[in-house]
Design a protein around this motif. Structure first.
Motif, PDB file in Angstrom:
ATOM      1  N   ILE A 127       0.812  -1.217   0.000  1.00  0.00           N
ATOM      2  CA  ILE A 127       0.000   0.000   0.000  1.00  0.00           C
ATOM      3  C   ILE A 127       0.845   1.268   0.000  1.00  0.00           C
ATOM      4  O   ILE A 127       0.631   2.166  -0.822  1.00  0.00           O
ATOM      5  N   ASP A 128       1.822   1.348   0.902  1.00  0.00           N
ATOM      6  CA  ASP A 128       2.632   2.569   1.001  1.00  0.00           C
ATOM      7  C   ASP A 128       3.628   2.733  -0.143  1.00  0.00           C
ATOM      8  O   ASP A 128       4.255   3.790  -0.265  1.00  0.00           O
ATOM      9  N   GLN A 129       3.749   1.709  -0.985  1.00  0.00           N
ATOM     10  CA  GLN A 129       4.661   1.801  -2.135  1.00  0.00           C
ATOM     11  C   GLN A 129       3.977   2.432  -3.348  1.00  0.00           C
ATOM     12  O   GLN A 129       4.631   2.749  -4.340  1.00  0.00           O
ATOM     13  N   LEU A 130       2.659   2.612  -3.270  1.00  0.00           N
ATOM     14  CA  LEU A 130       1.882   3.097  -4.401  1.00  0.00           C
ATOM     15  C   LEU A 130       1.234   4.443  -4.097  1.00  0.00           C
ATOM     16  O   LEU A 130       0.901   4.724  -2.957  1.00  0.00           O
ATOM     17  N   THR A 131       1.057   5.243  -5.130  1.00  0.00           N
ATOM     18  CA  THR A 131       0.336   6.514  -4.986  1.00  0.00           C
ATOM     19  C   THR A 131      -1.162   6.213  -4.927  1.00  0.00           C
ATOM     20  O   THR A 131      -1.597   5.122  -5.333  1.00  0.00           O
ATOM     21  N   ASP A 133      -3.425   7.276  -6.903  1.00  0.00           N
ATOM     22  CA  ASP A 133      -3.864   6.964  -8.275  1.00  0.00           C
ATOM     23  C   ASP A 133      -3.479   5.538  -8.670  1.00  0.00           C
ATOM     24  O   ASP A 133      -4.261   4.832  -9.312  1.00  0.00           O
ATOM     25  N   GLU A 134      -2.281   5.114  -8.301  1.00  0.00           N
ATOM     26  CA  GLU A 134      -1.854   3.739  -8.608  1.00  0.00           C
ATOM     27  C   GLU A 134      -2.730   2.721  -7.876  1.00  0.00           C
ATOM     28  O   GLU A 134      -3.080   1.682  -8.434  1.00  0.00           O
ATOM     29  N   LEU A 135      -3.086   3.033  -6.630  1.00  0.00           N
ATOM     30  CA  LEU A 135      -3.961   2.132  -5.871  1.00  0.00           C
ATOM     31  C   LEU A 135      -5.330   2.015  -6.539  1.00  0.00           C
ATOM     32  O   LEU A 135      -5.876   0.911  -6.652  1.00  0.00           O
ATOM     33  N   ARG A 136      -5.887   3.142  -6.978  1.00  0.00           N
ATOM     34  CA  ARG A 136      -7.187   3.110  -7.652  1.00  0.00           C
ATOM     35  C   ARG A 136      -7.102   2.298  -8.951  1.00  0.00           C
ATOM     36  O   ARG A 136      -7.971   1.481  -9.243  1.00  0.00           O
ATOM     37  N   THR A 137      -6.044   2.502  -9.717  1.00  0.00           N
ATOM     38  CA  THR A 137      -5.864   1.774 -10.970  1.00  0.00           C
ATOM     39  C   THR A 137      -5.705   0.276 -10.708  1.00  0.00           C
ATOM     40  O   THR A 137      -6.317  -0.554 -11.391  1.00  0.00           O
ATOM     41  N   MET A 138      -4.893  -0.061  -9.716  1.00  0.00           N
ATOM     42  CA  MET A 138      -4.694  -1.462  -9.369  1.00  0.00           C
ATOM     43  C   MET A 138      -6.024  -2.101  -8.955  1.00  0.00           C
ATOM     44  O   MET A 138      -6.360  -3.208  -9.399  1.00  0.00           O
ATOM     45  N   GLN A 140      -9.121  -1.176  -9.706  1.00  0.00           N
ATOM     46  CA  GLN A 140     -10.007  -1.312 -10.869  1.00  0.00           C
ATOM     47  C   GLN A 140      -9.600  -2.498 -11.741  1.00  0.00           C
ATOM     48  O   GLN A 140     -10.441  -3.281 -12.181  1.00  0.00           O
ATOM     49  N   ALA A 141      -8.312  -2.619 -12.000  1.00  0.00           N
ATOM     50  CA  ALA A 141      -7.821  -3.704 -12.860  1.00  0.00           C
ATOM     51  C   ALA A 141      -8.082  -5.067 -12.220  1.00  0.00           C
ATOM     52  O   ALA A 141      -8.557  -5.998 -12.885  1.00  0.00           O
ATOM     53  N   LEU A 142      -7.798  -5.201 -10.936  1.00  0.00           N
ATOM     54  CA  LEU A 142      -7.979  -6.488 -10.273  1.00  0.00           C
ATOM     55  C   LEU A 142      -9.456  -6.844 -10.117  1.00  0.00           C
ATOM     56  O   LEU A 142      -9.831  -8.016 -10.241  1.00  0.00           O
ATOM     57  N   LEU A 143     -10.305  -5.850  -9.878  1.00  0.00           N
ATOM     58  CA  LEU A 143     -11.744  -6.117  -9.790  1.00  0.00           C
ATOM     59  C   LEU A 143     -12.306  -6.562 -11.140  1.00  0.00           C
ATOM     60  O   LEU A 143     -13.204  -7.406 -11.198  1.00  0.00           O
ATOM     61  N   LYS A 144     -11.765  -5.997 -12.202  1.00  0.00           N
ATOM     62  CA  LYS A 144     -12.183  -6.397 -13.550  1.00  0.00           C
ATOM     63  C   LYS A 144     -11.841  -7.872 -13.786  1.00  0.00           C
ATOM     64  O   LYS A 144     -12.676  -8.648 -14.256  1.00  0.00           O
ATOM     65  N   ALA A 145     -10.632  -8.261 -13.451  1.00  0.00           N
ATOM     66  CA  ALA A 145     -10.213  -9.667 -13.603  1.00  0.00           C
ATOM     67  C   ALA A 145     -11.021 -10.570 -12.663  1.00  0.00           C
ATOM     68  O   ALA A 145     -11.446 -11.661 -13.042  1.00  0.00           O
ATOM     69  N   GLN A 146     -11.258 -10.093 -11.439  1.00  0.00           N
ATOM     70  CA  GLN A 146     -12.013 -10.872 -10.463  1.00  0.00           C
ATOM     71  C   GLN A 146     -13.431 -11.165 -10.963  1.00  0.00           C
ATOM     72  O   GLN A 146     -13.929 -12.281 -10.819  1.00  0.00           O
ATOM     73  N   ALA A 147     -14.063 -10.178 -11.584  1.00  0.00           N
ATOM     74  CA  ALA A 147     -15.424 -10.364 -12.098  1.00  0.00           C
ATOM     75  C   ALA A 147     -15.458 -11.470 -13.152  1.00  0.00           C
ATOM     76  O   ALA A 147     -16.370 -12.308 -13.165  1.00  0.00           O
TER      77      ALA A 147
END
Length: 151
Positions: A127-131, A133-138, A140-147
């Motif tokens: 978590i602390d390694q990402l901004t 915006d990067e957290l939001r993008t990550m 979104q991308a993982l939720l898309k794959a999860q779906a």
């Protein structure tokens, strides 16, 4: 027969980065949980899911779906947690065939002791390694794959 669409350089790099990072993070989490509480990561996730329920209980079938394990794997983990006094089983009041996993008071105390260290590991190494915006993008991308995977 369909032609295999091999990963290009960018796709392969993304896949390897995801896979390697997931393995490294999982190893750190397992070390922390084993050291602090003698728990595996799946056992910890079971305790978390049960603690999220208002009455700290959940049908075994639903719990298996939520922690993404087979029913037999969940049964094994619940047996280990029962032996440690952290979880118990109960009959479902609305269905005699249904079995509930119930978080005990000792299980809740174990979770309360262990959760701060778990969050520290997740925060320090991800978590602390990402901004933001990067957290939001990550996410979104993982939720898309999860779906797609859950369908």
């Amino acid at each position: 027969m369909t032609q295999t669409r091999w990963l290009d350089e960018t796709e392969a790099a993304a896949w390897r980065a995801f896979l390697f990072t997931a393995h490294l993070l999982e190893r750190r989490i397992e070390e922390q949980l084993k050291t602090e509480a003698g728990l595996t990561h799946p056992q910890y996730e079971i305790l978390v899911r049960l603690s999220d329920e208002p009455d700290r209980r959940l049908r075994m079938t639903q719990l298996a779906r939520e922690v993404v394990v087979t029913k037999s794997a969940l049964t094994y983990q619940i047996t280990q947690l029962e032996k440690a006094g952290l979880v118990e089983r109960a009959t479902c009041p609305s269905d005699d065939r249904g079995v509930l996993a119930v978080l005990t008071d000792d299980g809740m105390r174990c979770l309360e002791r262990t959760a701060p260290g778990h969050v520290d590991v997740v925060r320090e190494f991800l978590i602390d390694q990402l901004t933001p915006d990067e957290l939001r993008t990550m996410t979104q991308a993982l939720l898309k794959a999860q779906a797609v995977l859950r369908d």
